[in-house]
Design a protein around this motif. Sequence first.
Motif, PDB file in Angstrom:
ATOM      1  N   ARG A 194       0.708   3.951  -2.921  1.00 25.35           N
ATOM      2  CA  ARG A 194       0.310   5.416  -2.491  1.00 25.35           C
ATOM      3  C   ARG A 194       1.215   6.187  -3.249  1.00 25.35           C
ATOM      4  O   ARG A 194       0.724   7.641  -3.195  1.00 25.35           O
ATOM      5  N   SER A 195       2.463   6.169  -3.240  1.00 26.38           N
ATOM      6  CA  SER A 195       3.477   6.965  -3.849  1.00 26.38           C
ATOM      7  C   SER A 195       3.380   6.856  -5.338  1.00 26.38           C
ATOM      8  O   SER A 195       4.378   7.304  -6.174  1.00 26.38           O
ATOM      9  N   TRP A 196       2.460   6.589  -6.036  1.00 29.28           N
ATOM     10  CA  TRP A 196       2.217   6.242  -7.475  1.00 29.28           C
ATOM     11  C   TRP A 196       2.479   7.555  -8.269  1.00 29.28           C
ATOM     12  O   TRP A 196       3.297   7.766  -9.314  1.00 29.28           O
ATOM     13  N   ARG A 197       2.017   8.711  -7.464  1.00 27.74           N
ATOM     14  CA  ARG A 197       2.052  10.037  -8.153  1.00 27.74           C
ATOM     15  C   ARG A 197       3.602  10.438  -8.272  1.00 27.74           C
ATOM     16  O   ARG A 197       4.171  11.058  -9.293  1.00 27.74           O
ATOM     17  N   GLN A 217       0.868  -1.126   0.084  1.00 25.29           N
ATOM     18  CA  GLN A 217      -0.131   0.141  -0.073  1.00 25.29           C
ATOM     19  C   GLN A 217       0.795   1.401  -0.008  1.00 25.29           C
ATOM     20  O   GLN A 217       0.573   2.168  -0.698  1.00 25.29           O
ATOM     21  N   ALA A 218       2.117   1.343   0.630  1.00 27.58           N
ATOM     22  CA  ALA A 218       2.787   2.418   0.872  1.00 27.58           C
ATOM     23  C   ALA A 218       3.637   2.689  -0.558  1.00 27.58           C
ATOM     24  O   ALA A 218       3.619   3.749  -1.045  1.00 27.58           O
TER      25      ALA A 218
END
Length: 256
Positions: A187-190, A183-184
């Motif tokens: 969440r940093s995909w941007r 998930q971490a």
Amino acid sequence: MSLGGHLIELRKRLFVAALAVLAGAVAGFLLSDLVLSALIHPIAEVAAEQGRDASLNFTDVSSAFDLRVQIALTVGIVISSPVWLYEIWAFLMPGLKKNEKRYAIGFLAAAVPLFLAGCAAGWVVLPHMVTLLTGFAPEGTTALLTARAYFDFVLKLVLAIGIAFVLPVFLVLLNVAGVVTGQAILRSWRWAILAITLFTAIATPAADVMAMFLLAVPMVLLFFSAAGIAALNDRRRLRVQQRVLETEERSIVCSA
């Protein structure tokens, strides 16, 4: 093994790896003409597209021979990589546990093809980089490229993109080690897409959108693939923990 036995084993492994690199370097020296022709091709394109004199220059007597030796060693390391990677693996394998061996094999099986694919992508964007960077020279000037510096530039560019393709494997490795969750990563995909876009923008000319797109798409897919694998690993780890808790609860009930 004793410490002396490990050192003797390491010496044998290093000797076999050195022989493999040396044999690959001999083959690389024989192939150096083909590699030089491929290296000179982007320079010829600069001369044709920009209408300026562009050439690869050897600044001293031994520079041509030195360049061939550099090419031979580089090709030798690449050709002999299965041998010296196996020797490193064979030396480390006796000290690994069963699950660690499985993870290490998976890491090598994924990292090596991705690294080679990244190097191939770097070779594809190389002509665009040469055209872009030499295009900053004023009109009417001559592009005289030093052979040693040019080869170093090519090597660093190809290696940088090759390493960039391997970075998602390191994300999975960190997840397996319990350092970061799926998930971490997701969440940093941007930030990941922004970093990939900046990297591909630097590695390709701003005007060549197609080359940038072709380089960015596989890197983005690799990132999301790493996030997906990490998420699946988190679910597997959670199921294992639940089974352990259920087993402990059953044992407590039985003992009571």
